[in-house]
Enzyme design. Structure first.
Site, PDB file in Angstrom:
ATOM      1  N   ASP A  34      52.170  37.469  47.068  1.00 49.97           N
ATOM      2  CA  ASP A  34      51.229  36.416  46.651  1.00 49.97           C
ATOM      3  C   ASP A  34      51.289  35.565  47.711  1.00 49.97           C
ATOM      4  O   ASP A  34      51.511  35.711  48.854  1.00 49.97           O
ATOM      5  CB  ASP A  34      51.899  35.877  45.529  1.00 49.97           C
ATOM      6  CG  ASP A  34      50.823  35.228  44.495  1.00 49.97           C
ATOM      7  OD1 ASP A  34      50.349  34.188  45.005  1.00 49.97           O
ATOM      8  OD2 ASP A  34      50.763  35.618  43.511  1.00 49.97           O
ATOM      9  N   HIS A  75      45.625  34.238  46.123  1.00 53.16           N
ATOM     10  CA  HIS A  75      46.984  35.007  45.951  1.00 53.16           C
ATOM     11  C   HIS A  75      47.340  35.431  47.355  1.00 53.16           C
ATOM     12  O   HIS A  75      48.182  36.406  47.175  1.00 53.16           O
ATOM     13  CB  HIS A  75      47.152  35.372  44.699  1.00 53.16           C
ATOM     14  CG  HIS A  75      47.042  34.535  43.365  1.00 53.16           C
ATOM     15  ND1 HIS A  75      48.002  33.754  42.955  1.00 53.16           N
ATOM     16  CD2 HIS A  75      45.999  34.405  42.605  1.00 53.16           C
ATOM     17  CE1 HIS A  75      47.888  33.284  41.990  1.00 53.16           C
ATOM     18  NE2 HIS A  75      46.461  33.656  41.488  1.00 53.16           N
ATOM     19  N   GLU A 127      41.934  33.789  39.771  1.00 54.74           N
ATOM     20  CA  GLU A 127      42.144  32.514  40.159  1.00 54.74           C
ATOM     21  C   GLU A 127      41.646  32.133  41.611  1.00 54.74           C
ATOM     22  O   GLU A 127      42.258  31.528  42.221  1.00 54.74           O
ATOM     23  CB  GLU A 127      43.657  32.047  39.909  1.00 54.74           C
ATOM     24  CG  GLU A 127      44.198  32.157  38.634  1.00 54.74           C
ATOM     25  CD  GLU A 127      45.573  31.777  38.306  1.00 54.74           C
ATOM     26  OE1 GLU A 127      46.146  31.129  37.444  1.00 54.74           O
ATOM     27  OE2 GLU A 127      46.370  31.940  39.384  1.00 54.74           O
TER      28      GLU A 127
END
Length: 665
Positions: A307, A361, A433
C-alpha cells in the site's frame, strides 16, 4: 591410654548395669516404633478403605473417575455431569441416580450437528462415543498422482489436531499418561479416503463436496471419506476431527461411534483479507490465519501485501522497492516466505491470492525511481501534505499516468508476483480510492492531459484510469504466459452508477463490494451480469469499532461488528433486496477484511477470530436461521480454535459454555 577407649572394653558392674539399661531402653523404643508402625498401617488401611469407598461410588456413577496425577498436580473429579435435553447440554449434580456424561461428551453428541462448524449440508451424529488414543489412528488412501502426497500431509495435520485436544499440548506433542482401560488402549480409528479426481489447485470451479461415514464395530471405529477432489477430502478430515474430543476424566480421546455427513459449500469464494502494509504481519501469524481458515473451510486468503504505507515484498529484479519501502530489513517477505505460504495454504485447502493495489494506494517504495534519470517519477503525491487534499488517509501516493516507464515497472512487478504465486487462477488489481485532485495538481500529469487534448474534467481522468486498467490487465496476462485470469477490483468511481460497463468487461472482472449492503450499485452490477464478491463494511470489516487513529473519536466504520452481525450478513439476501433474485451464478461469495492501521501480530488473531468463523458458516451453509441457533456451537468452536493455537477472542464467560442457553436477553 585413651580413657574413652578403656571404658569401652572394661567389663565392670557399672558397664553391665549400663548395658541392661540400654537394652531395656531399646526394647521400649522397639515397642514405640512398632506401635507407630501399626498406627501408620492402620491409618493407611483406613485411608485405603475410604478411597475404595470413593472409587466404588465413582464406579457406580459411571461417568466420574480420578483423573491421572502428574508429578506436581492431583486433579479431583467434577461433581457435575451433563445430559442432552432438547438439543441442549444441561448441567446437573452427579448424584448417581441419572446417567450423566462429561461436558465434552455431551457437546459431541447433543443435537443433530454436535459441535460441527461450519454446519454441514446434512448430517446425523450418534449419541454414543468410543474412547481411543491418538497413537491408534490408521489410514488407507485411494488416489492418483500428486493428490496422494497432499492427502498424506492433510492426514498428518489431522493427527496433529487430535494431539492439540490435550490441555497440555506443547511443541508438537501431548503428555498422554493414562492409566487407561483395556478397551481404550485396544480401540483404533481407521480412516479410508477415496479421491477420484486429480485436481491439486483450487479454482472457482473446484468441487469441494464430500461424504463422510463413521461406524463402529467392536474395537474399531471406521471413517470412510469419498470426495471428487483433494479439497473435498481435506474438508472431510476437518469434519472428522470435530467429531473427536478430549475425554476429561480419562486422559484419552473419544469419537462418536456413528455419523453420516453429506456436505458441500453454497458459495465458491469464501475468504479473509489481511493487510500487511499498514503494519507488518509476520509469516508465523499468517500461517496461524491459514490454520484457522482451514478449520473453518474458508478457501481464499486475499493478501493485501502493499500500500502507500510500505512495500514489504522483496522482488529479485526490483530490490529497491523493498529497500526503500519496507519498515525495516526484518519486516520483509522474501520469495521463499511467499512460496512457503502459498504451499502452506494449498495443503489446507486455501488459495493465497495476491493483490497489487493500483493506481492509488502506492507510495513508499517508489521514491528510488526519482533518482534514476532514465525512469523519472513513477509515483506522484508520495507523502504529500496536507494529506487530506490528496488521499483518504496518510500517507498519499498514486501512479504517474503521464510516465510510460511506469508501465514497464508495473510489468516487472506482475512478472515476479505471478511467479511467486503461480499458478494463479485470480488476481486482485485493487483499484479503489483514486484521488483526482492528486493527479490534477501534479504539473507533469496536467501538462500531459492538456498536450493530448484529454481535458481536465473528472470524466477525462476516469477515462485515463480505465485505459490504465486495461493496460494493467494486458501486462498481467503477459506475465502469466498469455493466459487470462479473472481480475478482481474494488467498487470505486469506475463502478459507480452508469460507469462500470464503460470501463470494465463483465467477462474479465469480478467486482468486490466494500460499500454498504444496501448500496444501489449492487443491483446495477448484478443486472449488468458482473460477478461479485461481498465485503460490505457495515458487516464484514473487522477493524471497525476502535478509537480513531487520526484525530479523536471512533474510527470511520464504527461501530464494532460483533459475530452476530457477521453471521447474519447474507449475500443472497442483499442480492434479493436489490434485484429480486439471489443470482447464484453471479454472487460468488464474500470476504471479511482486516485492515491493519490498528493491528499487528499482537492482535491479528483476536480481531480475525472467532468472527471469521461466523463468516465461514454463512458462506459455507448460508443458514436459514440467524445467529441464535448457532450460538452454542460457535462458543465451543472458539474453544477449539484456541486449542489449535489461535488466540481467538473470548465471546462469553466460561460459565456460559458450561451452561448452555442461560446467557440470553
Amino acid at each position: 591410654m585413651d580413657g574413652g577407649r578403656g571404658g569401652v572394653i572394661e567389663h565392670s558392674e557399672d558397664s553391665r548395669d549400663h548395658k541392661t539399661q540400654s537394652a531395656s531402653s531399646h526394647r521400649e523404643d522397639k515397642v514405640i516404633v512398632s506401635w507407630l508402625r501399626l498406627s501408620y498401617k492402620t491409618r493407611i488401611w483406613k485411608l485405603r478403605m475410604k478411597l475404595l469407598e470413593v472409587n466404588c461410588v465413582i464406579v457406580l456413577l459411571g461417568s466420574l473417575t480420578w483423573a491421572p496425577a502428574t508429578a506436581t498436580t492431583f486433579t479431583l473429579p467434577s461433581p457435575w455431569g451433563y445430559r442432552c435435553d432438547a438439543d441442549r447440554c444441561v448441567k446437573e449434580e452427579n448424584t448417581g441416580v441419572d446417567t450423566l456424561v462429561t461436558l465434552n461428551t455431551c457437546k459431541l453428541t447433543c443435537g443433530p450437528y454436535g459441535v460441527l462448524w461450519p454446519k454441514p449440508t446434512t448430517a446425523t451424529v450418534g449419541n454414543e462415543v468410543a474412547e481411543f488414543l491418538p497413537t491408534n489412528v490408521t489410514y488407507v488412501t485411494a488416489c492418483v498422482g500428486e493428490v496422494c502426497s497432499l492427502l498424506e500431509t492433510a492426514i498428518e495435520i489431522f493427527k496433529d489436531n487430535l494431539q492439540r485436544y490435550h490441555p497440555d499440548y506443547a511443541s508438537g506433542s501431548a503428555p498422554w499418561e493414562g492409566p487407561w482401560a483395556p478397551d481404550t488402549v485396544a480401540h483404533t480409528l481407521h480412516i479410508a479416503v477415496d479421491v477420484t479426481g486429480k485436481e491439486t489447485r483450487i479454482t472457482l470451479d473446484t468441487d469441494e463436496s464430500y461424504d463422510l461415514l463413521v461406524a463402529t464395530t467392536g474395537d474399531v471405529t471406521s471413517a470412510s471419506i469419498s470426495a471428487p477432489t483433494f479439497f473435498g477430502a481435506r474438508h472431510a478430515l476437518e469434519t472428522l476431527s470435530q467429531l473427536v474430543e478430549y475425554q476429561e476424566n480419562r486422559d484419552s480421546l473419544m469419537i462418536v461411534t456413528t455419523a453420516k455427513v453429506t456436505d458441500s459449500p453454497v458459495f465458491k469464494y469464501r475468504g479473509i483479507i489481511l493487510d500487511t502494509s499498514r503494519n507488518y504481519i509476520s509469516v508465523e501469524s499468517i500461517k496461524r490465519s491459514l490454520d484457522s481458515m482451514a478449520a473453518n473451510k474458508l478457501n481464499s486468503f486475499h493478501w493485501h501485501i502493499t500500500d502507500s504505507h510500505s512495500f514489504p515484498l522483496y522482488l529479485e529484479t526490483l530490490p529497491n522497492m523493498a529497500y526503500y519501502g519496507a519498515y525495516s530489513p526484518r519486516q520483509v517477505y522474501y520469495p521463499a516466505d511467499v512460496r512457503h505460504l502459498v504451499e502452506y495454504g494449498r495443503v489446507r485447502g486455501v488459495r493465497v491470492l495476491p493483490e497489487f493495489d493500483a493506481p492509488a494506494h502506492v507510495g513508499n517504495g517508489w521514491q528510488w525511481t526519482e533518482k534514476e534519470e532514465s525512469l523519472g517519477k513513477l509515483a506522484v503525491c508520495v507523502n504529500r501534505e496536507p494529506w487530506q487534499s490528496f488521499c483518504v488517509e496518510p500517507p498519499c501516493g498514486q501512479l504517474n499516468l503521464a510516465n510510460p516507464n511506469m508501465y514497464k515497472l508495473l510489468g516487472q512487478i506482475y512478472d515476479e508476483m505471478v511467479q511467486l504465486f503461480s499458478p494463479i487462477d485470480l488476481f486482485h488489481f485493487g483499484g479503489d480510492e483514486v484521488n483526482l485532485n492528486c493527479w490534477n495538481t501534479t504539473e507533469e500529469i496536467v501538462t500531459w492531459m492538456n498536450d493530448n487534448n484529454f481535458g481536465l474534467s473528472s470524466d477525462a481522468y476516469y477515462q485515463q484510469w480505465g485505459i490504465f486498467q486495461e493496460k494493467a490487465r494486458q501486462l498481467l496476462t503477459a506475465a502469466n504466459g498469455g493466459t487470462e485470469v479473472p481480475g478482481i477490483m474494488w467498487t470505486s468511481h469506475l463502478t459507480e452508477a452508469g460507469h462500470v460497463d464503460r470501463y470494465l468487461n463483465n467477462s474479465q472482472y469480478i467486482i468486490q463490494i466494500w460499500t454498504t449492503g444496501d448500496d444501489p450499485v449492487i443491483g446495477e452490477l448484478l443486472n449488468k451480469n458482473f460477478r461479485v464478491i461481498f465485503s460490505n463494511y457495515d458487516a464484514w470489516y473487522l477493524d471497525c469499532g476502535m478509537g480513531a487513529w487520526v484525530g479523536a473519536g471512533n474510527n470511520w466504520c464504527s461501530p464494532y461488528k460483533g459475530w452476530q452481525t457477521v453471521y447474519d450478513n447474507s449475500p443472497y439476501a442483499m442480492a434479493i433486496s436489490q434485484t429480486g433474485s439471489p443470482h447464484p451464478d453471479l454472487v460468488l461469495g464474500g470476504e471479511a477484511a482486516l485492515w491493519t492501521e490498528q493491528g499487528d501480530d499482537t492482535t491479528v488473531d483476536s480481531k480475525l477470530w472467532p468472527r471469521g468463523a461466523a463468516l465461514a458458516e454463512r458462506l459455507w451453509t448460508n443458514p436459514d436461521t440467524n445467529w441464535e441457533a448457532a450460538e452454542t456451537r460457535f462458543i465451543h468452536h472458539r474453544q477449539r480454535l484456541v486449542m489449535r493455537g489461535i488466540m481467538a477472542q473470548r465471546v462469553q464467560p466460561e460459565w456460559c459454555h458450561q451452561n448452555e442457553g442461560l446467557c440470553y436477553l
